[in-house]
Write a protein that holds these residues in place. Structure first.
Motif, short mmCIF file in Angstrom:
data_model
loop_
_atom_site.label_atom_id
_atom_site.label_comp_id
_atom_site.label_asym_id
_atom_site.label_seq_id
_atom_site.Cartn_x
_atom_site.Cartn_y
_atom_site.Cartn_z
N CYS A 169 0.35 -0.92 0.28
CA CYS A 169 0.06 -0.04 -0.30
C CYS A 169 1.05 0.93 -0.06
O CYS A 169 0.47 2.27 -0.72
CB CYS A 169 -0.81 0.11 1.04
N ALA A 183 -10.10 6.55 -5.74
CA ALA A 183 -11.10 5.31 -4.50
C ALA A 183 -10.55 3.83 -5.36
O ALA A 183 -10.31 2.64 -4.42
CB ALA A 183 -12.26 6.03 -4.97
N LEU A 189 -7.38 2.59 -4.27
CA LEU A 189 -7.85 2.02 -2.44
C LEU A 189 -7.94 0.53 -2.51
O LEU A 189 -7.28 -0.16 -1.69
CB LEU A 189 -7.79 3.20 -1.66
N VAL A 238 -6.33 -2.54 -1.28
CA VAL A 238 -6.95 -3.13 0.49
C VAL A 238 -7.03 -4.79 -0.22
O VAL A 238 -6.82 -6.00 0.35
CB VAL A 238 -8.28 -2.70 0.81
N ALA A 266 -5.78 1.78 4.05
CA ALA A 266 -5.49 3.10 3.51
C ALA A 266 -4.61 4.57 4.51
O ALA A 266 -4.53 5.26 3.59
CB ALA A 266 -7.45 3.47 4.04
N SER A 267 -4.36 4.19 5.22
CA SER A 267 -3.43 5.27 6.07
C SER A 267 -2.25 5.11 5.52
O SER A 267 -1.36 5.81 4.78
CB SER A 267 -3.07 4.90 7.46
N CYS A 303 -2.01 3.91 2.21
CA CYS A 303 -2.26 4.36 0.92
C CYS A 303 -2.46 5.98 0.88
O CYS A 303 -1.07 6.17 -0.35
CB CYS A 303 -3.52 3.99 0.06
N GLY A 347 -2.32 9.24 8.26
CA GLY A 347 -3.40 9.08 7.12
C GLY A 347 -4.06 10.41 6.42
O GLY A 347 -3.74 10.32 5.59
#
Length: 277
Positions: free
Chosen positions: A100, A132, A135, A139, A176-177, A179, A259
């Motif tokens: 990520c 998105a 992301l 994930v 997410a963080s 990324c 993040g």
């Protein structure tokens, strides 16, 4: 005598127009998001080199550790854990970081240098849909990576966590963080040739002081590392595995804060076109 009847007119309020126009626009955005996720997945799975470094390397590492620490007892060096109990969640965390943060920063720098991002920016694809899609792709890759590491750890007798909701939240928030940090770092890279060096320059010290290679027993170093993004992710994963714990809210809060920092850097500095030399 002819009576003139005025034509009927339909009165449309702005709210009604927005409601009718909003639904197709939302469906169109979701369709584009699905297409973008599919594109990122196909691009990844059709690149054997990416798959090798993303999946095979963590599997090899955890397999080697399994052969070394198989049958060992808990040790003070590993905070009372066996070597495999310590390294299984930590290697899983490192694999998420690599997928990520490291790979995403390098891929974005390469796409910008080759003009891919500039061409994408000229299309009707919204920027939020593009990121998105990245992301969600990261994930998905992280979940597969972590599942493989967990599976090999289980073969060597490591108990799996029981709070799977906490595992999923920790994994998604960590992905997410990282990324967001990857996009932020990609915003600061001037050219694709420098990308691997810049990524490793940041990643290697963080991984080292966060106990990913071996446990850190220095209290001051642990305190400093606890304010950075990697160690909280490691600690949250360790707690889920070794303490049968649930949500590690403090560690998750630190991850979320980093993040946000990465996202702010990306919003202010991200470029779609190559930087002038």
């Amino acid at each position: 005598m002819t009576t003139l009847i005025p034509p009927t007119t339909e009165t449309t309020t702005p709210a009604a127009s927005a409601t009718r126009a909003g639904a197709p626009r939302t469906r169109n955005s979701l369709a584009m998001l699905g297409h973008q996720i599919r594109y990122e997945q196909l691009s990844f799975w059709r690149n054997p080199q990416s798959m090798v470094f993303t999946f095979v390397l963590p599997i090899v590492i955890i397999g080697i550790f399994g052969a070394v620490f198989s049958g060992s007892e808990g040790q003070d060096f590993f905070f009372g854990l066996t070597g495999m109990q310590y390294y299984t969640p930590v290697i899983a965390a490192v694999s998420v970081l690599g997928a990520c943060y490291g790979q995403l920063a390098i891929v974005l720098a390469m796409r910008r240098q080759t003009g891919v991002l500039k061409r994408l920016h000229a299309t009707p694809l919204p920027a939020w849909v593009y990121f998105a899609g990245l992301l969600v792709h990261c994930v998905v890759v992280s979940i597969v990576d972590v599942a493989l590491v967990f599976g090999i750890g289980a073969l060597y007798g490591v108990d799996l966590p029981t709070h799977w909701g906490a595992v999923l939240l920790t994994l998604v928030l960590g992905a997410a963080s990282f990324c967001a940090l990857g996009v932020g770092v990609a915003s600061l890279i001037k050219n694709s040739e420098a990308a691997p060096a810049v990524v490793q320059f940041i990643q290697f010290p963080l991984v080292f002081i966060s106990g990913s290679y071996f446990p850190i027993h220095a209290e001051l170093l642990n305190t400093i590392a606890g304010l950075l993004p990697v160690k909280p992710f490691n600690d949250a994963m360790l707690a889920l595995f070794t303490q049968d714990a649930g949500f590690q809210w403090r560690d998750l809060a630190v991850l979320a804060a980093w993040g946000v920092i990465g996202a702010l850097i990306a919003v202010r500095s991200f470029r779609w076109d190559p930087r002038p030399e």
